[in-house]
Every structure is written in structure tokens, then in C-alpha cells.
Design an enzyme around this catalytic site. Structure first.
Site, mmCIF file in Angstrom:
data_model
loop_
_atom_site.group_PDB
_atom_site.id
_atom_site.type_symbol
_atom_site.label_atom_id
_atom_site.label_comp_id
_atom_site.label_asym_id
_atom_site.label_seq_id
_atom_site.Cartn_x
_atom_site.Cartn_y
_atom_site.Cartn_z
ATOM 1 N N LYS A 43 0.787 -1.320 0.030
ATOM 2 C CA LYS A 43 -0.089 0.009 -0.199
ATOM 3 C C LYS A 43 0.889 1.230 0.048
ATOM 4 C CE LYS A 43 -4.086 -1.980 0.604
ATOM 5 N NZ LYS A 43 -5.119 -2.050 -0.344
ATOM 6 N N ASP B 119 -0.684 -0.526 -4.431
ATOM 7 C CA ASP B 119 -2.113 -0.152 -4.253
ATOM 8 C C ASP B 119 -2.199 1.062 -3.710
ATOM 9 O OD1 ASP B 119 -4.512 0.064 -4.287
ATOM 10 O OD2 ASP B 119 -4.794 -1.836 -3.081
ATOM 11 N N GLU C 103 -2.132 -0.232 -8.891
ATOM 12 C CA GLU C 103 -3.443 -0.474 -8.539
ATOM 13 C C GLU C 103 -4.035 0.740 -8.111
ATOM 14 O OE1 GLU C 103 -3.981 -3.698 -5.844
ATOM 15 O OE2 GLU C 103 -6.394 -3.416 -5.963
ATOM 16 N N ASP D 153 -9.463 -0.995 -9.116
ATOM 17 C CA ASP D 153 -10.242 -1.763 -8.194
ATOM 18 C C ASP D 153 -11.211 -0.842 -7.727
ATOM 19 O OD1 ASP D 153 -10.916 -2.680 -5.815
ATOM 20 O OD2 ASP D 153 -9.100 -2.640 -4.853
ATOM 21 N N LYS E 44 -13.592 -7.596 -7.270
ATOM 22 C CA LYS E 44 -13.955 -8.017 -5.704
ATOM 23 C C LYS E 44 -15.394 -8.552 -5.626
ATOM 24 C CE LYS E 44 -10.449 -5.293 -3.360
ATOM 25 N NZ LYS E 44 -10.276 -3.994 -2.791
HETATM 26 MG MG MG Z 1 -6.951 -2.362 -3.835
#
Ligand code: MG
Length: 355
Positions: free
Chosen positions: A151, A176, A201, A226, A250
């Protein structure tokens, strides 16, 4: 059409091994609404699994609870419920579990999966310092995860990846941002472009599809969306704009397995590889994402990790395990992991039954 005899909702709260921190917030416990549907002697389980406190999206466990209860009071036919994506994912996946059981197939085969084991990737949240982040990654990478994602947020990006490359060499890795940047930060992504990452991402906020297209035209690293991909329509628009070269799907965000499969198929037709992301969910949602990861166009390791990576005590038995970087998919019909009703009781906040 599956006849529904009974629906039981249980809001559970399970402690995390360590707080999970990303650019938009931090959580220390995992909330989920477990949806158990009984039909003609079968029980199917689903999980409606937003993070607490609008951590990832505007949906919260409390809102899903109210939405599901209100809808179940009014309707008998679950497929007619008009609810948000997280709520819908809870009961739609429970129905899919029942359908797969009735078909005598494990969920992954029922969905069209082509492999009996899927690769798992490690996700590492934000920590106070770069050395702490790298230590956390190193600790978990011992389980053999096939790649690592870090992240990032403004100020914690290029330096982190430079150090991560030094520490882990050629290990496949990516970043991400959870939408923490804007086009003004183009130079950050140009610098990250030099590290041979698998993807960037969700660099910018969800609605910024045009900006993502501009970024993609300016860098060699594939952009992966995402949060942007909340619906089939948004995916199609993003593809037509050139906003992405990889899609993170997701089940929670898109409202169930049927939508997830449609998005997988659309990506396949457009030559866009995808992979299965997570919230992360408890074991029910994790098992569903692992099942989807067996589909042919899921070409990168899933974010589904071992249960023990996040939870002190997952609600499925056996827990999800990663061995040599792989999750073995079960041969039993349906979800294939058993939901431990005693644990639902142990971690229950509230429970309601609809007959
Ligand atoms: Mg993500």
C-alpha cells in the site's frame, strides 16, 4: 429458482492479528454479516463484508445490516431485493453455494474454474516507517506468497519501493494507492515506472476514469483498477477509455458472483487479465474469491491470504491455508469450507432469523 425456507443473519466481529492500515484509514477488527440460507435441506453461506467506518467504500456493516433486515422483512424472493452491492453479495453468494451443492460440484468448478489450486499474493498495509513495512513483508513472505503488494500514499511511495527492490530483488511486486493520488502526481508514477512493477493499482479516486487513461498513456506499467469498477457498465466504460490494462475483481464490490463472473468474461473478451481482490473478508468471502481465482482469465495471484494472516480465529474450518504460495481448492460440493456455527455464536454482535 431456489425455494427459500429460512434466512439467518449474524453480524460478527472478529479481532485482527494486527491493525490494517491503508491510505484511507485503519481497522483493528473485522465486521461481517454472515448470511445463512436454508433451502430444501441445504444450507448456503454468504458474507456481506464491508469494512467498518466506510474504510474502503461508503458501505458499513451497520448499513448492510439494516438494508438486509429491511429487505427481508418485505420480500420472500431474495433475488428481487433492491440493496447495495455489499448486501447483495451476502445473499447472492449464499444462493450460489446452494446451487453448487445441488449440482454436486465444488463452487470453483460450478463457476467454470480450470485449476484446483490458486496462487496467493501477500498484501502489506502502511506502517510508520519503511523498515517496519519491509520487516512485516519479510515475516509473511516466509509462507511462500507468489508476489507482494505494498500500500502506498503520497510521501510513502518511491522510497519504499526502492528499498523493497533492494530487500526482495526480483520478487514480483506492485503498489496499491487506494485512490490517494491525482494527475498532479504523474511524476511519482513516472519514477515508480522504473522499478518494473506488475501494476499500479487504483492510483486515483474511483470516478476518475479519464485521468487513469491519461496516466496509462504516460507510463509503461499497467494500470489496474479496483475501486473504480463498481459495475459492469463502469468496467466497459473504463475499457473503452483505455483506463486500465488489468482488472481487480472483488465479489463484495460488484455485488456477487454473477456480476464478478460477467466482469471476468468481459475482461477476457478484451484481452484484459484480471485477478481476485479481497476486503479482506472472513473465510467465507475468502473461499469464494479463491474459487473465482480458478477461472481462466484470472492470471495474477489472488489477494486471498491464509486465515491466520489476518484473523486470530477465522469462522471457517479448516482455516484457509497457503502452502508453497498456493491455496488448494476443495473437492466437496459448494463452498467446500465448513462454517463453524459455534464461532458465529462466539463473535456475534446480533442475530436475526427470517422464516
Ligand atoms: Mg485495492
Amino acid at each position: 429458482m431456489i425455494p427459500i425456507d429460512r434466512v439467518v443473519l449474524t453480524h460478527v466481529r472478529v479481532p485482527l492479528v494486527e491493525p490494517f492500515r491503508i491510505s484511507s484509514g485503519e481497522v483493528a477488527e473485522k465486521d461481517a454479516i454472515v448470511v445463512a440460507v436454508r433451502s430444501e435441506g441445504y444450507t448456503g453461506y454468504g458474507e456481506s463484508s464491508p469494512m467498518a467506518g466506510s474504510f474502503y467504500s461508503a458501505d458499513t456493516p451497520e448499513r448492510c445490516w439494516e438494508e438486509l433486515c429491511a429487505a427481508l422483512e418485505r420480500h420472500r424472493d431474495l433475488r428481487e431485493l433492491r440493496v447495495g452491492n455489499f448486501s447483495r453479495a451476502g445473499f447472492e453468494t449464499a444462493l450460489a453455494d446452494i446451487e453448487a451443492q445441488k449440482a454436486g460440484q465444488p463452487l470453483w468448478k460450478f463457476l467454470g474454474g480450470v485449476r484446483g489450486a490458486v496462487e496467493s499474493g501477500l498484501a502489506v498495509g502502511l506502517y510508520d516507517t519503511i523498515p517496519q513495512t519491509l520487516r512485516a513483508a519479510e515475516r509473511y513472505l516466509a509462507a511462500g506468497y507468489k508476489r507482494v503488494k505494498f500500500k502506498i500514499q503520497p510521501g510513502r511511495d518511491v522510497g519504499l519501493i526502492r528499498e523493497a527492490r533492494k530487500a526482495f530483488g526480483d520478487l514480483p511486486m506492485f503498489v496499491d494507492a487506494n485512490g490517494a493520488y491525482t494527475l498532479k502526481d504523474l511524476s511519482v508514477f513516472r519514477r515508480l515506472d522504473e522499478f518494473g512493477l506488475m501494476m499500479f493499482e487504483q492510483p486515483f479516486a474511483g470516478p476518475r476514469l479519464e485521468d487513469h487513461a491519461e496516466l496509462q498513456a504516460a507510463v509503461a506499467t499497467p494500470v489496474c483498477l479496483d475501486e473504480s469498477l463498481e459495475s459492469v457498465e463502469l468496467l466497459e466504460r473504463a475499457i473503452s477509455l483505455g483506463s486500465l490494462r488489468i482488472a481487480n475483481i472483488k465479489i463484495q464490490r460488484v455485488g456477487g458472483l454473477d456480476n464478478a463472473k460477467r466482469m471476468h468474461d468481459i475482461c477476457e473478451r478484451h484481452g484484459i487479465p484480471c485477478w481476485m481482490g479481497t476486503m479482506p473478508e472472513l473465510g467465507i468471502g475468502g473461499a469464494q474469491a479463491a474459487a473465482m481465482a480458478a477461472l481462466p482469465n484470472c492470471r495474477f495471484p489472488t489477494d486471498v491470504e491464509a486465515s491466520e494472516r489476518w484473523f486470530r480465529d477465522d469462522i471457517v474450518t479448516p482455516p484457509i491455508e497457503v502452502s508453497g504460495g498456493l491455496i488448494e481448492l476443495p473437492g466437496a460440493p459448494g463452498l467446500g469450507w465448513r462454517v463453524d456455527e459455534r464461532k458465529l455464536e462466539k463473535y456475534r454482535i446480533v442475530r436475526r432469523e427470517f422464516a
